[in-house]
Design a protein around this motif. Sequence first.
Motif, mmCIF file in Angstrom:
data_model
loop_
_atom_site.group_PDB
_atom_site.id
_atom_site.type_symbol
_atom_site.label_atom_id
_atom_site.label_comp_id
_atom_site.label_asym_id
_atom_site.label_seq_id
_atom_site.Cartn_x
_atom_site.Cartn_y
_atom_site.Cartn_z
ATOM 1 N N PRO A 1 0.740 -1.311 0.070
ATOM 2 C CA PRO A 1 0.069 -0.052 0.037
ATOM 3 C C PRO A 1 0.799 1.313 0.061
ATOM 4 C CG PRO A 1 -0.722 -1.626 1.688
ATOM 5 C CD PRO A 1 0.455 -2.140 0.958
ATOM 6 N N GLY A 2 1.735 1.232 0.777
ATOM 7 C CA GLY A 2 2.685 2.528 0.795
ATOM 8 C C GLY A 2 3.551 2.869 -0.432
ATOM 9 N N MET A 3 3.963 1.534 -1.007
ATOM 10 C CA MET A 3 4.664 1.421 -2.112
ATOM 11 C C MET A 3 3.847 2.142 -3.408
ATOM 12 S SD MET A 3 7.900 0.877 -2.992
ATOM 13 C CE MET A 3 8.670 -0.560 -2.144
ATOM 14 N N LEU A 4 2.553 1.730 -3.279
ATOM 15 C CA LEU A 4 1.845 2.006 -4.541
ATOM 16 C C LEU A 4 1.564 3.551 -4.338
ATOM 17 C CD1 LEU A 4 -0.864 -0.856 -4.513
ATOM 18 C CD2 LEU A 4 0.744 -0.292 -6.275
ATOM 19 N N MET A 5 1.239 4.125 -3.155
ATOM 20 C CA MET A 5 0.961 5.601 -3.353
ATOM 21 C C MET A 5 2.191 6.377 -3.161
ATOM 22 S SD MET A 5 -2.141 4.623 -2.443
ATOM 23 C CE MET A 5 -2.844 6.369 -2.536
ATOM 24 N N THR A 6 3.129 5.968 -2.844
ATOM 25 C CA THR A 6 4.392 6.390 -3.218
ATOM 26 C C THR A 6 4.677 6.704 -4.596
ATOM 27 O OG1 THR A 6 5.448 5.816 -1.052
ATOM 28 C CG2 THR A 6 7.138 6.533 -2.994
ATOM 29 N N ARG B 1 14.024 4.146 -8.716
ATOM 30 C CA ARG B 1 14.506 3.458 -7.467
ATOM 31 C C ARG B 1 14.840 4.597 -6.626
ATOM 32 N NH1 ARG B 1 16.836 -1.637 -7.608
ATOM 33 N NH2 ARG B 1 16.452 -2.478 -9.438
ATOM 34 N N GLU B 2 15.095 5.860 -7.261
ATOM 35 C CA GLU B 2 14.918 6.802 -6.029
ATOM 36 C C GLU B 2 13.726 7.326 -5.628
ATOM 37 O OE1 GLU B 2 19.286 9.004 -7.727
ATOM 38 O OE2 GLU B 2 17.176 10.280 -7.796
ATOM 39 N N GLY B 3 12.767 7.268 -6.670
ATOM 40 C CA GLY B 3 11.454 7.761 -6.234
ATOM 41 C C GLY B 3 10.626 6.639 -5.399
ATOM 42 N N ILE B 4 11.162 5.507 -5.189
ATOM 43 C CA ILE B 4 10.461 4.705 -4.161
ATOM 44 C C ILE B 4 11.214 4.267 -3.026
ATOM 45 C CG2 ILE B 4 8.864 3.565 -5.930
ATOM 46 C CD1 ILE B 4 11.013 0.997 -5.851
ATOM 47 N N SER B 5 12.304 5.031 -2.995
ATOM 48 C CA SER B 5 13.394 4.399 -1.973
ATOM 49 C C SER B 5 12.966 5.040 -0.487
ATOM 50 C CB SER B 5 14.815 5.315 -2.157
ATOM 51 O OG SER B 5 14.701 6.685 -2.064
ATOM 52 N N ALA B 6 12.035 5.771 -0.449
ATOM 53 C CA ALA B 6 11.433 5.988 0.771
ATOM 54 C C ALA B 6 10.599 5.021 1.597
ATOM 55 C CB ALA B 6 10.676 7.419 0.834
ATOM 56 N N VAL B 7 10.248 3.793 0.880
ATOM 57 C CA VAL B 7 9.782 2.601 1.306
ATOM 58 C C VAL B 7 10.497 1.424 1.193
ATOM 59 C CG1 VAL B 7 7.359 1.323 1.025
ATOM 60 C CG2 VAL B 7 7.507 3.606 0.291
ATOM 61 N N LEU B 8 10.559 0.693 2.411
ATOM 62 C CA LEU B 8 11.360 -0.398 2.693
ATOM 63 C C LEU B 8 10.543 -1.740 2.222
ATOM 64 C CD1 LEU B 8 13.180 0.597 5.930
ATOM 65 C CD2 LEU B 8 13.865 1.024 3.566
ATOM 66 N N CYS B 9 11.069 -2.422 1.362
ATOM 67 C CA CYS B 9 10.504 -3.761 1.037
ATOM 68 C C CYS B 9 11.442 -4.835 1.483
ATOM 69 C CB CYS B 9 10.047 -3.805 -0.298
ATOM 70 S SG CYS B 9 9.542 -5.522 -0.618
ATOM 71 N N ARG B 10 10.965 -5.872 2.201
ATOM 72 C CA ARG B 10 11.850 -6.842 2.788
ATOM 73 C C ARG B 10 11.904 -8.224 1.896
ATOM 74 N NH1 ARG B 10 11.771 -7.424 9.140
ATOM 75 N NH2 ARG B 10 9.675 -8.457 8.482
ATOM 76 N N CYS B 11 10.997 -8.159 0.979
ATOM 77 C CA CYS B 11 10.624 -9.304 0.226
ATOM 78 C C CYS B 11 11.425 -9.479 -1.350
ATOM 79 C CB CYS B 11 9.129 -9.631 0.132
ATOM 80 S SG CYS B 11 8.428 -9.807 1.504
ATOM 81 N N THR B 12 10.966 -8.218 -2.128
ATOM 82 C CA THR B 12 11.141 -8.253 -3.482
ATOM 83 C C THR B 12 12.402 -8.274 -4.031
ATOM 84 O OG1 THR B 12 10.577 -6.144 -3.747
ATOM 85 C CG2 THR B 12 8.705 -7.689 -3.528
ATOM 86 N N GLY B 13 13.201 -7.563 -3.226
ATOM 87 C CA GLY B 13 14.675 -7.256 -3.953
ATOM 88 C C GLY B 13 14.405 -6.089 -4.806
ATOM 89 N N TYR B 14 13.257 -5.581 -4.848
ATOM 90 C CA TYR B 14 13.037 -4.227 -5.545
ATOM 91 C C TYR B 14 12.594 -4.383 -7.113
ATOM 92 C CZ TYR B 14 13.661 -2.127 -0.964
ATOM 93 O OH TYR B 14 13.509 -1.701 0.279
ATOM 94 N N GLN B 15 13.629 -5.166 -7.728
ATOM 95 C CA GLN B 15 13.479 -5.123 -9.155
ATOM 96 C C GLN B 15 11.940 -5.430 -9.815
ATOM 97 O OE1 GLN B 15 16.545 -4.592 -11.161
ATOM 98 N NE2 GLN B 15 14.584 -4.183 -12.501
ATOM 99 N N GLY B 16 11.224 -6.290 -8.862
ATOM 100 C CA GLY B 16 9.666 -6.384 -9.585
ATOM 101 C C GLY B 16 8.965 -5.036 -9.391
ATOM 102 N N ILE B 17 9.219 -4.370 -8.531
ATOM 103 C CA ILE B 17 8.617 -2.772 -8.101
ATOM 104 C C ILE B 17 9.090 -2.009 -9.164
ATOM 105 C CG2 ILE B 17 8.218 -1.214 -6.689
ATOM 106 C CD1 ILE B 17 8.793 -3.324 -4.383
ATOM 107 N N VAL B 18 10.259 -1.991 -9.701
ATOM 108 C CA VAL B 18 10.977 -1.163 -10.507
ATOM 109 C C VAL B 18 10.342 -1.475 -11.784
ATOM 110 C CG1 VAL B 18 12.944 -0.538 -11.874
ATOM 111 C CG2 VAL B 18 13.110 -0.744 -9.401
ATOM 112 N N ASN B 19 10.260 -2.769 -12.211
ATOM 113 C CA ASN B 19 9.406 -3.197 -13.591
ATOM 114 C C ASN B 19 7.991 -2.534 -13.748
ATOM 115 O OD1 ASN B 19 12.066 -4.310 -14.257
ATOM 116 N ND2 ASN B 19 11.191 -6.573 -13.605
ATOM 117 N N ALA B 20 7.425 -2.768 -12.527
ATOM 118 C CA ALA B 20 5.976 -2.591 -12.366
ATOM 119 C C ALA B 20 5.849 -1.092 -12.649
ATOM 120 C CB ALA B 20 5.356 -2.950 -11.061
#
Length: 158
Positions: free
Chosen positions: A105-110, A127-146
């Motif tokens: 939820p925080g990642m989406l709104m960010t 990566r800079e834009g979403i850096s204010a939200v911590l994710c412990r699962c994905t390693g972030y690449q999937g989020i960046v792709n999305a």
Amino acid sequence: MKRAVRVTVNGVPHARDADVRSTLADLLREDLDLTGTHVGCEHGICGACTILFNGEAARSCIMLAVQADGAELATVEGLMRDGKLHPLQEAFREHHGLQCGFCTPGMLMTALDFLRTNPSPSDREIREGISAVLCRCTGYQGIVNAVRAAAPVLASER
Ligand code: FES
Ligand code: FES
């Protein structure tokens, strides 16, 4: 001590008597039953509680409910449209931008606020834009792709 607080959340007006010590996250989750906004660290670090406050991303755990009086808020519950996932949610689903979903939820709104200010970002900017939200699962690449996939869709809607 309680104070009257009026907020509009996802287009719906609400009025509550909030404890002056309550956070905005408490108001959303406990008084308005909008539990999609998650609470992790409760001191402004993890970003799980991020919502849109008058259109800009803000951490609801470090803001008092009374400070939101008169504000327009958007939470993850307001993203779906006509029973369908928001294009950003669809992109997260398609590109494996979530695993446990706690940060989502925080990642989406960010990301929504980020894409409003930067409709055509590079991966580094994402990566800079979403850096204010911590994710412990994905390693972030999937989020960046999305976020990359959703950018042109959202830009075309402007
Ligand atoms: S719960 Fe608000 S930043 Fe972590
Ligand atoms: S998906 Fe689990 S913390 Fe991000």
